[in-house]
Design a protein around this motif. Structure first.
Motif, PDB file in Angstrom:
ATOM      1  N   LYS A   1      17.492  -4.140   3.780  1.00  0.00           N
ATOM      2  CA  LYS A   1      17.831  -5.290   4.636  1.00  0.00           C
ATOM      3  C   LYS A   1      18.100  -4.830   6.067  1.00  0.00           C
ATOM      4  CE  LYS A   1      20.685  -8.547   3.259  1.00  0.00           C
ATOM      5  NZ  LYS A   1      21.551  -9.489   2.521  1.00  0.00           N
ATOM      6  N   ARG A   2      18.850  -3.722   6.207  1.00  0.00           N
ATOM      7  CA  ARG A   2      19.177  -3.231   7.559  1.00  0.00           C
ATOM      8  C   ARG A   2      17.922  -2.787   8.296  1.00  0.00           C
ATOM      9  NH1 ARG A   2      24.156  -1.378   5.098  1.00  0.00           N
ATOM     10  NH2 ARG A   2      23.133   0.509   4.343  1.00  0.00           N
ATOM     11  N   LYS A   3      17.004  -2.197   7.546  1.00  0.00           N
ATOM     12  CA  LYS A   3      15.779  -1.686   8.180  1.00  0.00           C
ATOM     13  C   LYS A   3      14.834  -2.838   8.542  1.00  0.00           C
ATOM     14  CE  LYS A   3      12.068   1.725   7.487  1.00  0.00           C
ATOM     15  NZ  LYS A   3      11.189   2.330   6.496  1.00  0.00           N
ATOM     16  N   GLY A   4      14.836  -3.881   7.695  1.00  0.00           N
ATOM     17  CA  GLY A   4      13.869  -4.972   7.871  1.00  0.00           C
ATOM     18  C   GLY A   4      12.514  -4.515   7.331  1.00  0.00           C
ATOM     19  N   GLY A   5      11.631  -5.480   7.107  1.00  0.00           N
ATOM     20  CA  GLY A   5      10.300  -5.085   6.641  1.00  0.00           C
ATOM     21  C   GLY A   5      10.162  -4.977   5.139  1.00  0.00           C
TER      22      GLY A   5
ATOM     23  N   VAL B   1      11.345  16.129  -1.682  1.00  0.00           N
ATOM     24  CA  VAL B   1      12.715  16.529  -1.355  1.00  0.00           C
ATOM     25  C   VAL B   1      13.540  16.450  -2.629  1.00  0.00           C
ATOM     26  CG1 VAL B   1      14.755  16.048   0.046  1.00  0.00           C
ATOM     27  CG2 VAL B   1      12.473  15.628   0.989  1.00  0.00           C
ATOM     28  N   ILE B   2      14.095  17.580  -3.033  1.00  0.00           N
ATOM     29  CA  ILE B   2      14.885  17.627  -4.263  1.00  0.00           C
ATOM     30  C   ILE B   2      16.332  17.243  -3.976  1.00  0.00           C
ATOM     31  CG2 ILE B   2      15.925  19.257  -5.889  1.00  0.00           C
ATOM     32  CD1 ILE B   2      13.293  20.738  -6.001  1.00  0.00           C
ATOM     33  N   ARG B   3      16.874  16.315  -4.752  1.00  0.00           N
ATOM     34  CA  ARG B   3      18.300  15.976  -4.636  1.00  0.00           C
ATOM     35  C   ARG B   3      18.917  16.019  -6.033  1.00  0.00           C
ATOM     36  NH1 ARG B   3      20.290  13.588   0.105  1.00  0.00           N
ATOM     37  NH2 ARG B   3      22.241  13.968  -0.996  1.00  0.00           N
ATOM     38  N   VAL B   4      19.757  17.023  -6.272  1.00  0.00           N
ATOM     39  CA  VAL B   4      20.440  17.129  -7.562  1.00  0.00           C
ATOM     40  C   VAL B   4      21.661  16.211  -7.507  1.00  0.00           C
ATOM     41  CG1 VAL B   4      21.557  18.669  -9.220  1.00  0.00           C
ATOM     42  CG2 VAL B   4      19.629  19.494  -7.837  1.00  0.00           C
TER      43      VAL B   4
ATOM     44  N   ALA C   1      19.240   9.071   3.050  1.00  0.00           N
ATOM     45  CA  ALA C   1      17.847   8.585   3.089  1.00  0.00           C
ATOM     46  C   ALA C   1      17.660   7.606   4.243  1.00  0.00           C
ATOM     47  CB  ALA C   1      17.488   7.923   1.761  1.00  0.00           C
ATOM     48  N   GLU C   2      18.682   6.779   4.474  1.00  0.00           N
ATOM     49  CA  GLU C   2      18.596   5.801   5.570  1.00  0.00           C
ATOM     50  C   GLU C   2      18.554   6.519   6.919  1.00  0.00           C
ATOM     51  OE1 GLU C   2      21.495   2.711   5.370  1.00  0.00           O
ATOM     52  OE2 GLU C   2      20.570   1.590   7.016  1.00  0.00           O
ATOM     53  N   GLN C   3      19.397   7.536   7.059  1.00  0.00           N
ATOM     54  CA  GLN C   3      19.416   8.307   8.315  1.00  0.00           C
ATOM     55  C   GLN C   3      18.090   8.998   8.567  1.00  0.00           C
ATOM     56  OE1 GLN C   3      22.775  10.724   9.270  1.00  0.00           O
ATOM     57  NE2 GLN C   3      23.615   8.764   9.923  1.00  0.00           N
ATOM     58  N   ASP C   4      17.410   9.274   7.470  1.00  0.00           N
ATOM     59  CA  ASP C   4      16.147  10.014   7.555  1.00  0.00           C
ATOM     60  C   ASP C   4      14.944   9.067   7.598  1.00  0.00           C
ATOM     61  OD1 ASP C   4      14.974  12.469   7.754  1.00  0.00           O
ATOM     62  OD2 ASP C   4      14.645  12.690   5.599  1.00  0.00           O
ATOM     63  N   GLY C   5      15.179   7.803   7.973  1.00  0.00           N
ATOM     64  CA  GLY C   5      14.051   6.882   8.157  1.00  0.00           C
ATOM     65  C   GLY C   5      13.936   5.793   7.110  1.00  0.00           C
TER      66      GLY C   5
ATOM     67  N   ASP D   1       0.871  -1.172   0.000  1.00  0.00           N
ATOM     68  CA  ASP D   1       0.000   0.000   0.000  1.00  0.00           C
ATOM     69  C   ASP D   1       0.913   1.229   0.000  1.00  0.00           C
ATOM     70  OD1 ASP D   1      -1.867   1.941   0.378  1.00  0.00           O
ATOM     71  OD2 ASP D   1      -2.613   1.184   2.302  1.00  0.00           O
ATOM     72  N   ILE D   2       0.765   2.064  -1.019  1.00  0.00           N
ATOM     73  CA  ILE D   2       1.670   3.205  -1.189  1.00  0.00           C
ATOM     74  C   ILE D   2       1.421   4.298  -0.136  1.00  0.00           C
ATOM     75  CG2 ILE D   2       2.229   5.102  -2.803  1.00  0.00           C
ATOM     76  CD1 ILE D   2       1.686   2.931  -5.059  1.00  0.00           C
ATOM     77  N   HIS D   3       0.225   4.308   0.395  1.00  0.00           N
ATOM     78  CA  HIS D   3      -0.143   5.359   1.344  1.00  0.00           C
ATOM     79  C   HIS D   3       0.826   5.397   2.545  1.00  0.00           C
ATOM     80  CE1 HIS D   3      -2.578   7.672   4.206  1.00  0.00           C
ATOM     81  NE2 HIS D   3      -3.060   8.234   3.118  1.00  0.00           N
ATOM     82  N   GLY D   4       1.371   6.567   2.800  1.00  0.00           N
ATOM     83  CA  GLY D   4       2.256   6.749   3.952  1.00  0.00           C
ATOM     84  C   GLY D   4       3.685   6.288   3.749  1.00  0.00           C
ATOM     85  N   ARG D   5       4.018   5.836   2.535  1.00  0.00           N
ATOM     86  CA  ARG D   5       5.371   5.296   2.274  1.00  0.00           C
ATOM     87  C   ARG D   5       6.350   6.385   1.835  1.00  0.00           C
ATOM     88  NH1 ARG D   5       5.637  -0.018   4.158  1.00  0.00           N
ATOM     89  NH2 ARG D   5       3.668  -1.027   3.657  1.00  0.00           N
ATOM     90  N   SER D   6       7.652   6.057   1.970  1.00  0.00           N
ATOM     91  CA  SER D   6       8.719   6.933   1.487  1.00  0.00           C
ATOM     92  C   SER D   6       9.289   6.345   0.201  1.00  0.00           C
ATOM     93  CB  SER D   6       9.846   7.028   2.513  1.00  0.00           C
ATOM     94  OG  SER D   6       9.381   7.716   3.644  1.00  0.00           O
ATOM     95  N   ALA D   7       9.469   7.197  -0.803  1.00  0.00           N
ATOM     96  CA  ALA D   7       9.935   6.722  -2.108  1.00  0.00           C
ATOM     97  C   ALA D   7      11.079   7.568  -2.641  1.00  0.00           C
ATOM     98  CB  ALA D   7       8.761   6.745  -3.100  1.00  0.00           C
ATOM     99  N   LEU D   8      11.847   6.984  -3.549  1.00  0.00           N
ATOM    100  CA  LEU D   8      12.876   7.716  -4.299  1.00  0.00           C
ATOM    101  C   LEU D   8      12.595   7.473  -5.778  1.00  0.00           C
ATOM    102  CD1 LEU D   8      16.729   7.747  -3.741  1.00  0.00           C
ATOM    103  CD2 LEU D   8      15.808   7.183  -5.989  1.00  0.00           C
ATOM    104  N   VAL D   9      12.636   8.546  -6.562  1.00  0.00           N
ATOM    105  CA  VAL D   9      12.447   8.437  -8.015  1.00  0.00           C
ATOM    106  C   VAL D   9      13.623   9.127  -8.689  1.00  0.00           C
ATOM    107  CG1 VAL D   9      10.987   9.067  -9.982  1.00  0.00           C
ATOM    108  CG2 VAL D   9       9.918   8.435  -7.793  1.00  0.00           C
TER     109      VAL D   9
END
Ligand SMILES: NC(=O)c1ccc[n+]([C@@H]2O[C@H](COP(=O)([O-])OP(=O)(O)OC[C@H]3O[C@@H](n4cnc5c(N)ncnc54)[C@H](O)[C@@H]3O)[C@@H](O)[C@H]2O)c1
Length: 250
Positions: free
Chosen positions: A130-134, A58-61, A77-81, A2-10
């Motif tokens: 893997k480190r985060k699990g889930g 969040v913009i990342r150039v 990104a990992e440090q940020d959750g 379920d995409i709702h509430g998830r964090s993504a990178l594009v």
């Protein structure tokens, strides 16, 4: 998932398929999207659309061929959750002159962006998940150009075939780590990339094909990507988004 509430990178999020997918993720209620590209102005436009749909952008150039910058992107990104969804989509075509006269430097850049960076980003995403699990979902952009031999841009076809086989090979990670890696294979899609096939115009070799097919819209590809994200059974799979043929081959 379920995409709702998830964090993504594009990646490749400043235009075309990346932008459409970022907006579609936002419309599905993603909490946060990291928008990655080398085109800052395009990223700002995408960020406005994402924020307009109520999602934090969040913009990342970042140049995805810069290994250190890519590692830092995932480390931050990992440090940020952490990230639940990663869409490795940035890509280029060889442009003119058509293969085999493509300059070697351009082929090296094409391999670095379309192939090496996708493998590296997938590796970072897997380690982080893997480190985060889930678990998590990674989608890599291949192409219908990676399914059939295609002389005019043979290096492009090779990188996209490589991305496809790499993504398929990662399929068993669903069993060991709950991580799903899949690929999307867009047909010819109406994005800024088409106008670059011939430098600052559509390439001569592409014109006859365009006359025979209905060009897809970036939203069609975004739909396919979201389908792969949402279907928890999909791992090591690929979706081909074909062009409808509107004229017979000459
Ligand atoms: N449009 C099509 O017909 C089509 C068909 C099949 C596959 N694809 C693939 O879809 C993906 C997206 O392409 P698109 O059609 O949206 O084209 P596009 O040109 O609109 O988008 C590609 C984006 O990638 C970015 N990019 C390029 N080099 C980069 C780098 N080194 N680091 C970070 N970002 C970089 C560009 O700035 C651009 O915003 C690509 O991988 C492409 O090969 C496109």
């Amino acid at each position: 998932m379920d995409i709702h509430g998830r964090s993504a990178l594009v990646s490749g999020a400043a235009a075309g398929i990346g932008r459409a997918t970022a907006v579609a993720l936002a419309e599905k209620g993603a909490a946060k999207i990291l928008l990655v590209d080398i085109d800052e102005a395009g990223l700002k436009q995408t960020a406005q659309l994402v924020e307009g749909a109520g999602t934090k952008a969040v913009i990342r150039v970042v140049d995805v061929t810069d290994s250190e910058a890519l590692a830092k992107l995932f480390g931050d990104a990992e440090q940020d959750g952490g990230l639940d969804i990663v869409f490795n989509n940035a890509g280029i075509l060889s442009g003119p002159p058509a293969f085999p006269d493509t300059p070697l430097k351009r082929i090296q850049l094409l391999i670095a962006i379309n192939f090496t960076a996708v493998l590296e980003a997938t590796w970072h995403a897997i380690q982080m998940m893997k480190r985060k699990g889930g678990g998590g979902v990674i989608i890599n952009t291949s192409s219908t150009g990676g399914l059939n031999p295609y002389l005019s841009d043979a290096p492009y076809a090779a990188t996209k075939a490589g991305v496809l086989m790499f993504s398929r090979s990662c399929g068993p990670l669903i069993e060991t780590d709950g991580i799903r890696v899949n690929a999307v294979c867009p047909g010819v899609t109406n994005t800024p990339i088409l106008a670059k096939t011939g430098g600052d115009k559509v390439a001569d070799w592409l014109e006859p094909l365009l006359a025979q097919i209905k060009v897809l819209q970036p939203e069609d590809i975004a739909d396919a990507v979201l389908g792969l994200i949402e279907d928890d059974t999909q791992s090591g799979e690929f979706v081909v988004v074909q062009n409808e043929r509107i004229a017979e081959t000459a």
